[in-house]
Structures are given as structure tokens and as C-alpha cells.
Write an enzyme that holds these catalytic residues in place. Structure first.
Site, PDB file in Angstrom:
ATOM      1  N   GLU A  92      79.233  14.459  38.297  1.00 38.26           N
ATOM      2  CA  GLU A  92      78.292  14.296  39.193  1.00 38.26           C
ATOM      3  C   GLU A  92      76.903  13.966  38.806  1.00 38.26           C
ATOM      4  OE1 GLU A  92      77.303  14.361  42.151  1.00 38.26           O
ATOM      5  OE2 GLU A  92      79.114  15.191  43.381  1.00 38.26           O
ATOM      6  N   GLN A 136      75.910  18.776  54.128  1.00 35.29           N
ATOM      7  CA  GLN A 136      75.971  17.206  54.286  1.00 35.29           C
ATOM      8  C   GLN A 136      76.141  17.047  55.768  1.00 35.29           C
ATOM      9  OE1 GLN A 136      79.595  16.948  51.694  1.00 35.29           O
ATOM     10  NE2 GLN A 136      78.305  15.963  50.346  1.00 35.29           N
ATOM     11  N   HIS A 137      75.665  15.799  55.901  1.00 35.04           N
ATOM     12  CA  HIS A 137      75.915  15.302  57.413  1.00 35.04           C
ATOM     13  C   HIS A 137      77.208  15.334  58.015  1.00 35.04           C
ATOM     14  CE1 HIS A 137      71.567  13.607  57.834  1.00 35.04           C
ATOM     15  NE2 HIS A 137      71.599  14.956  57.579  1.00 35.04           N
TER      16      HIS A 137
END
Length: 494
Positions: free
Chosen positions: A280, A188-189
Site C-alpha cells: 500500500e 470510502q465512498h
């Protein structure tokens, strides 16, 4: 089309479309608002706006399904389109192409405004007063580890050297009124930014933004544009005008001036809290937990009568599919085209819950790649695809001729059933296996590695056994098709 400036104008536009349901009875933030929102997703209903939330001060509201599929007949992507300033009859194909075009456009950086001109500064809480306890923080699934402030909120963080400011979405769980934790992992960033701060041992200044212009969360939830591209400039290019931003109370980070709520503080560089479990995008309740950093809250600013958007993600289709899948598709298509491969489209079918990827190619690909057979073409596609984030994440990929519309689920299921051999014409490699992919074994998820396959579903060359479609378009002469359509015996819209 009138330009949307913030979440409130967006809600007004949804209401005019008939795609908003204002729920005036009192609703609890503890599961009830999320349950109503899930029902709206699964039955194709208007987005719910909850006017009265149990235990919250009058005026505090929740808003569900902010970019889910629309209930408006014939315009399923209208919420996404309206959020991004695009025509309401937007198709997913147009969305993918628009994202690629915007990535190649000149960024339009945001413009700073004064505190007095920023609605998000109407109320400022500092120190002990800056607590989540006064807000209706939603719990979104029965088995979740706690309430989740971060389901549609955008995290703003900058690398220590200031070269890159990232706006992205990653789930965040409430620990208590002053602390949160959330998924912070290297792919993830936010995980990439966090790692640079962890390497020097300093906590990460952050802002968690709820609401504002609806494009903010849409772009923040897309794994696109590429890493180290500031999303704020990408959003400006997409909208054709700069966003207005204002400086935080506790750092020099700049946040959208029209945000509904801004939570500020520092993210620890240790993994000191247990996050999860959480339902999720794959559509299952996970029992997984993990050690994650702690978000310490130092300031909260908010508009009068603030609106908190929520996304109780789960079985398709919700924002995890309408937003992340076009972004992943655009990123993969961009790379395949950049490699010079003749590819018509890439699409992650929404109902496949991030487990499938479909590549369509022009039916004259043999002319464009002389001497190459379908096995070699598929191998070349796979080689490029697996270098992309989408390719690394997709357990299954399928290569099909573009006589099939990958956005039409009926056509796609027919093609996958009739063109993909049960065991042959398949290439197997090894790649990233995550807990979000329920098809992997427990051992593969723990190891983080699993099989990735790509199926060669291409038709034979013309004259070499290719079968014609026994459909209206494929089994009847063109002049007869025209005559039948013009007769319009059923009075269908043309």
C-alpha cells in the site's frame, strides 16, 4: 493548450514532452511490468508503455505510472497537470487552490453519446465470454494475494435511490476470470454506496473503468470533492467541458465513452471473499487480509488494442501520493477557511506517505485573532481539522508560520527540526487508526483507534524572541541581494 480527449491523446502528449518510454520487448504482466514501473517512480524516469505483454493478444498493452511525478526537468507535476487540463508548470499549491475553486463552481454534467460514437463499445463480451482471462491483468507486488485489476481503475456505482453516482478508486483483486473482490469499507465512498444497497439486501450494479480521459482516474483517486458530489460533474467543471458517456450493457449506469476497458456486473452485499494482502501507499508490504464483497462480472466492453493503466503503489512518490494528498489537502484547507481561521495552506508532504499534515498560517495571525495565543490558535485549528477526513487520518499535524514553504522539503525539514519542541506545545487526542498507518501499534490498528497529535510550531511574536533567518533572503540587505542577483555570477536562469 490542446485539450486531451482520452488516454491515447494523453500518451501522445507525454511522448512529445519526452516523458514516455515505449517498451517494445515482451514483458510479463506477472510482476515484471510493475517492477519496471516501480523503478521508473524511484529513479524519476519517463512513464513506461508496454507494447507487448506475455500471453496477451497482439495489441493489448499496459501503461505504468500514469500520474506519477514527471521526468521533465522543472515540471515535476506535469503528468498531473496534463491529466487535469492545467499548465505544465503547475505547482502543488496551485493544484490545491484549483481543486477548492472547482468545488465551488457549477458542475458540468456529462453528455450521453450513442453506442456507435463510443470507442469503448468497439468490442462487447457478454455472459461466459466476459472473462478477465483474456486480459493481461497485472500482479503488482510479489506478496500480493493475486493479480489486481483495480489499481487505477475507477468504480462507478449509484445509491439505490439514484441521488448520488460515485466515481472512485478502491483496490480490487482478481479471484478468477468471472469474479473479483476488493476493499469496500464505510469511510470510502464505494463503502458508503455499498452499505445502502446492503441495507436493502440487493447487490450493487457496478462498472470498473480502465482508461479514458486521464482526469477520470485522477479525480476518482482524490478524497475530494465532498461526499455525494458526482465526480463526473466535478471533472466537467475542472476541464471546462462535459465528458462524453454511454450507457452500460447490464445496467443504466453511464460510463466514459472513451474508456479503454469497462468491466460490468454486480457487487455482493455479503463479505464472502478474502482480499489481500497488498502493498500500500505507506511503502510497506502488508500481511493483512480481510473479508470483502465479491464483484461478479457480467459484461466487458473494450476498445480495439486496449491499454490497461497500472499503479504498483508503494514507497513515495507514486499516484497514491500525487493524487490523494492534494485532494485531502484541499478538503482540509476548505474547511479551515470556511471556519474563518486565517490559514495560508494545508499540505500533506508526499514523502511522508499520508502520515503528516502541515498547516501554514500568515505571520500576522495575531492581528487577525486579537487576544489569542498560539496554543489556543492551534487548538482551534485542531478542532476543525479533526472533523475532516484528512484530519481524522493524519497521526501528526504541524502548525507553522508561512515564512516556510510547505512544498519545499528542505525548508520543511529545517522548520520541523528547529521549531517543534520535543515534548511541549503539543495537543494529543484520539482518532482513527488504520492498517495503512504503520506508526500505530497492532493493538491500535485492531481497535481502529490511536493517538493523533498536533504540534504548535509557531514562532514567537516579533520582538518577543523571534530569530531572523540566517539565509540569503534573511541575513543580507535587500539592495545587496538585488546586486548579487543582477550580477548573476553563475549564469543562472532568472
Amino acid at each position: 493548450m490542446t485539450r486531451i480527449k482520452d488516454l491515447r491523446e494523453y500518451l501522445h502528449a507525454l511522448d512529445e514532452l519526452g516523458d514516455l518510454k515505449v517498451i517494445k520487448r515482451e514483458v510479463s504482466a506477472d510482476l515484471e511490468a510493475a517492477a519496471i514501473t516501480r523503478l521508473a517512480y524511484e529513479r524519476g524516469l519517463p512513464a513506461p508503455l508496454f507494447d507487448r505483454v506475455t500471453g496477451a493478444a497482439p495489441g493489448f498493452r499496459l501503461f505504468g505510472a500514469p500520474a506519477g511525478l514527471s521526468s521533465v526537468q522543472g515540471k515535476p507535476w506535469a503528468r498531473v497537470a496534463l491529466s487535469l487540463g492545467l499548465p505544465l508548470d503547475l505547482t502543488p499549491e496551485q493544484l490545491v487552490e484549483k481543486l477548492i475553486a472547482t468545488c465551488g463552481a457549477t458542475p458540468v454534467p456529462p453528455v450521453a453519446v450513442s453506442r456507435e460514437a463510443a470507442p469503448c463499445k468497439q468490442n462487447v463480451l457478454l455472459g461466459d465470454e466476459a472473462s478477465l482471462d483474456r486480459f493481461p491483468v497485472p500482479k503488482v507486488h510479489q506478496e500480493d494475494g493475486g493479480p489486481y485489476p483495480g489499481t487505477w481503475g475507477v468504480i462507478i456505482a449509484r445509491t439505490p435511490d439514484g441521488r448520488w453516482t460515485n466515481w472512485s478508486i478502491a483496490r480490487i483483486m482478481m479471484i478468477d476470470g468471472k469474479h473479483m473482490t476488493g476493499m469496500v469499507v464505510p469511510p470510502q465512498h464505494i463503502g458508503q454506496v455499498w452499505q445502502e444497497w446492503a441495507d436493502i439486501g440487493n447487490p450493487v450494479p457496478f462498472a470498473l473503468v480502465q482508461g479514458g480521459h486521464p482526469a477520470i482516474s485522477c479525480v476518482g483517486g482524490m478524497p475530494f470533492p465532498d461526499a455525494e458530489v458526482d465526480e463526473s460533474g466535478f471533472i466537467g467543471a475542472l476541464l471546462g467541458e462535459p465528458l462524453e458517456v454511454v450507457t452500460c450493457e447490464t445496467s443504466d449506469l453511464q460510463v466514459p465513452a472513451s474508456a479503454e476497458i469497462v468491466i460490468e456486473g454486480h457487487l455482493s452485499v455479503g463479505r464472502d471473499a478474502i482480499e489481500g494482502p497488498f502493498g500500500e501507499m505507506h511503502g510497506y508490504m502488508s500481511a493483512d487480509t480481510s473479508a470483502q464483497p465479491i464483484y461478479s462480472i457480467e459484461a466487458i466492453t473494450y476498445r480495439d488494442d486496449p491499454i490497461w493503466p497500472i499503479v504498483p503503489e508503494g514507497r513515495p512518490v507514486d499516484e497514491c501520493h500525487t493524487i490523494s494528498m492534494p485532494g485531502l489537502s484541499a478538503a482540509a484547507l476548505k474547511e479551515l477557511r470556511s471556519a474563518g481561521l486565517p490559514v495560508t495552506m494545508v499540505w500533506l508532504p508526499t514523502y511522508a506517505a499520508n502520515h503528516w499534515l502541515v498547516i501554514t498560517v500568515p505571520q500576522n495571525w495575531r492581528e487577525r485573532l486579537p487576544g489569542i495565543d498560539s496554543a489556543e490558535f492551534t487548538r482551534r485549528i485542531d478542532e476543525i481539522l479533526r472533523s475532516t477526513r484528512a484530519g481524522q487520518m493524519m497521526p501528526r499535524a504541524f502548525v507553522l508560520d508561512d515564512d516556510i514553504d510547505p512544498f519545499n522539503d528542505q525548508e520543511l525539514i529545517w522548520a520541523l527540526a528547529t521549531r517543534v519542541h520535543p515534548v511541549k506545545r503539543v495537543k494529543v487526542s484520539e482518532g482513527w487508526a488504520t492498517p495503512l498507518h504503520t506508526c500505530f501499534t497492532p493493538e491500535e490498528k485492531v481497535a481502529g483507534r490511536g493517538p493523533l497529535v498536533i504540534h504548535d510550531g509557531l514562532l514567537p511574536a516579533p520582538g518577543e524572541g523571534r530569530l531572523a533567518h540566517s539565509s540569503f533572503a534573511g541575513a543580507y540587505p535587500g539592495d545587496l541581494q538585488k546586486r548579487v542577483l543582477e550580477a548573476n555570477d553563475w549564469g543562472l536562469s532568472q
